[in-house]
Design an enzyme around this catalytic site. Structure first.
Site, PDB file in Angstrom:
ATOM      1  N   CYS A  99      43.501  42.986  65.073  1.00 39.98           N
ATOM      2  CA  CYS A  99      42.305  42.504  65.771  1.00 39.98           C
ATOM      3  C   CYS A  99      42.451  41.035  66.186  1.00 39.98           C
ATOM      4  O   CYS A  99      43.179  40.744  67.129  1.00 39.98           O
ATOM      5  CB  CYS A  99      41.071  42.738  64.907  1.00 39.98           C
ATOM      6  SG  CYS A  99      39.531  42.643  65.849  1.00 39.98           S
ATOM      7  N   GLU A 131      42.457  49.819  58.429  1.00 36.08           N
ATOM      8  CA  GLU A 131      42.077  49.799  57.018  1.00 36.08           C
ATOM      9  C   GLU A 131      40.751  50.489  56.739  1.00 36.08           C
ATOM     10  O   GLU A 131      40.453  50.810  55.587  1.00 36.08           O
ATOM     11  CB  GLU A 131      42.030  48.354  56.500  1.00 36.08           C
ATOM     12  CG  GLU A 131      40.914  47.489  57.078  1.00 36.08           C
ATOM     13  CD  GLU A 131      41.263  46.816  58.389  1.00 36.08           C
ATOM     14  OE1 GLU A 131      40.581  45.844  58.755  1.00 36.08           O
ATOM     15  OE2 GLU A 131      42.224  47.264  59.059  1.00 36.08           O
ATOM     16  N   HIS A 153      41.123  48.567  63.643  1.00 37.56           N
ATOM     17  CA  HIS A 153      41.228  48.307  62.203  1.00 37.56           C
ATOM     18  C   HIS A 153      41.742  49.555  61.480  1.00 37.56           C
ATOM     19  O   HIS A 153      40.990  50.504  61.243  1.00 37.56           O
ATOM     20  CB  HIS A 153      39.859  47.913  61.639  1.00 37.56           C
ATOM     21  CG  HIS A 153      39.412  46.552  62.061  1.00 37.56           C
ATOM     22  ND1 HIS A 153      39.703  45.414  61.344  1.00 37.56           N
ATOM     23  CD2 HIS A 153      38.703  46.139  63.147  1.00 37.56           C
ATOM     24  CE1 HIS A 153      39.194  44.361  61.964  1.00 37.56           C
ATOM     25  NE2 HIS A 153      38.582  44.779  63.054  1.00 37.56           N
ATOM     26  N   GLY A 159      31.118  46.196  30.128  1.00 42.16           N
ATOM     27  CA  GLY A 159      31.550  46.678  31.436  1.00 42.16           C
ATOM     28  C   GLY A 159      33.016  47.057  31.458  1.00 42.16           C
ATOM     29  O   GLY A 159      33.774  46.817  30.515  1.00 42.16           O
TER      30      GLY A 159
END
Length: 508
Positions: A78, A168, A166, A222
């Site tokens: 891009c 991804e 893109h 967590g």
């Protein structure tokens, strides 16, 4: 380890490039475009990310080209593609037709190494305001869409490739094929970045780094802190001292339940009840950022006092992960930090400890894969993310023990309901918000004026973007009924159907 370097120009998608490359079992790192790391022999290729800037703007980011273009394989995405075209003498102008969203490749050079296996008609994702109108001499087009003549090109005589879409993002259907072509076939990277290899090298590095010293680590319940603790425990055993602080803002029964789980895992852990201290500093505080700072400071004070009881502790272990590291050094753009985040790379001056962060190179999904490889139970590894400030930022007013009690009960009914209905693993994150709103209701023959709670459940991959979950109506009806009947102080339940963006996952 063979490495791909990604230079970040501020794109909201930069982390996705890294995650997609790592899904090919190839290691990569993100660096700001103006802080290029040493291009050692391990670096096999470079990627230029997109950017919110126009390459024609006077303040457009300018990448370092020396040592990269023409020497290492380069993939420019891009903004990177537009910059390279302009750099070579081509013409880049504002698009006459908006180029955002899905498009299809109408021309594909299937013999080009970057596009092998990418079929004609492949769907790609465009997101740019400028477009390349004319390529410089020596730049050969390799793909087009209906509206974008130069959707991709290669520079003659170089392993330099550029695309205006893109690869991804999920909507670029053959993006994984294109990225594999680049990192594996063109750059020649070995696909050795696996949970097993990470554990082996990290354990060896921790033993070398820490030696016979003691490490103190704050557990949160967590995923990140749990995996960090188990990795350190595997490396140095009882030299690791874990501290689990109850700040009074955890989920219902979480302190006792998680503490028991840690002890079953053989961790050397101490539980500290500091609820009253946290409630004291939060009294009357309504501003979300002030809540976060008050909680963070109090945690450090409590933790520091406990750490000083451990004789000769030299290191502080943290569950810092790669997105925290990236955000702490983000270039100017959409990826800037928008709220207080982890204390990456620094500690208060009075804490005389060195940092050890065994997960700082991993994304959240990679942390979970490493955790499973370490044998950590699914009920800990598969837990939804939970905010560091806990329920304090889900109480949209001042925090009191009574408000925490109400929200803990509501949250428990909602989350346990997801588990009982087999929906928990379909949701990325779920929780309840206690609103500073009271509404009229009727219970029995009595009029009530009680609190409103909002339920929030989202689906996501990494939290960067998220969509609200379309939970079954009968499930929501049952949960709402249970909350109103069982939680004194609540008479109305609403469901949040906002996506991120424009909303955020948490309300504060």
């Amino acid at each position: 380890m063979d490495t791909i370097v990604i230079l970040d120009f501020g794109s909201q998608y930069t982390q996705l490039i890294a995650r997609k490359i790592r899904e090919q079992n190839v290691y990569c790192e993100i660096h700001p475009y103006d802080k290029v790391p040493a291009l050692t022999a391990d670096v096999k290729g470079v990627v230029f990310s997109g950017s919110p800037f126009s390459c024609n703007a006077p303040d457009a980011p300018v990448p370092q080209m020396e040592g990269i273009k023409g020497r290492l394989p380069l993939l420019a995405v891009c903004y990177g593609a537009q910059y390279l075209a302009r750099y070579g003498g081509g013409r880049v102008q504002q698009s006459k037709i908006r180029e955002y969203g899905r498009a299809n490749l109408t021309v594909v050079d299937s013999q080009n190494p970057l596009l092998r296996g990418v079929p004609l008609g492949s769907q790609v994702w465009m997101s740019h305001g400028d477009t390349i109108e004319q390529l410089p001499a020596g730049y050969t087009p390799i793909c087009s869409t209906e509206n974008v003549q130069y959707a991709g090109y290669q520079i003659d005589g170089e392993q330099t490739y550029a695309i205006q879409f893109h690869p991804e993002v999920h909507h670029s259907v053959d993006g994984p094929t294109l990225l594999r072509n680049f990192v594996v076939d063109i750059c020649g990277c070995r696909q050795e970045w696996t949970p097993e290899s990470f554990i082996e090298t990290t354990v060896a590095e921790l033993r070398r780094k820490v030696g016979s010293d003691k490490v103190v680590l704050g557990l949160s319940g967590g995923v990140d802190s749990t995996v960090a603790a188990v990795l350190l425990n595997r490396a140095i055993g009882h030299q690791l001292h874990c501290i689990f602080v109850d700040n009074g803002l955890l989920r219902k029964n979480e302190f006792a339940d998680v503490l028991e789980s840690y002890r079953d895992m053989g961790l050397n852990v101490k539980g500290v009840d500091a609820k009253d201290r946290f409630y004291g500093v939060l009294a009357g505080v309504t501003d979300p950022e002030k809540k976060r700072k008050a909680i963070g400071k109090t945690f450090i004070d409590v933790f520091d006092a406990e750490a000083k009881l451990i004789t000769d502790a030299k290191w502080l272990g943290q569950g810092t992960i790669y997105p925290d590291v990236i955000e702490s050094s983000s270039v100017k753009g959409p990826s800037q930090t928008i709220k207080s985040h982890h204390n990456v790379g620094g500690l208060p001056d009075y804490m005389k400890l060195q940092l050890v962060e065994p997960l700082r190179s991993l994304f959240k999904d990679e942390v979970r894969r490493v955790g499973r490889q370490l044998g950590i139970k699914d009920e800990l590894i598969g837990r939804h993310p939970f905010p560091g400030p806990g329920l304090a930022i889900r109480i949209l007013s001042d925090v009191t023990p009574e408000k925490v009690r109400i929200l803990q009960e509501v949250d428990h009914i909602f989350v346990q309901g997801l588990r009982d209905s087999g929906l928990y693993d379909q949701v990325w994150q779920a929780g309840a918000m206690l609103l500073p709103v009271q509404s009229v209701g009727v219970m029995g023959d009595e009029r009530t004026y009680e609190s409103v709670v909002a339920l929030r459940a989202v689906e996501s991959v990494d939290g960067m973007t998220a969509d609200w979950c379309h939970l079954p109506y009968d499930f929501l009806a049952r949960v709402s009924n249970d909350i109103i009947n069982r939680v004194k102080g609540v008479n109305r339940v609403v469901y949040d159907i906002s996506s991120k963006p424009p909303a955020t996952i948490e309300w504060e």
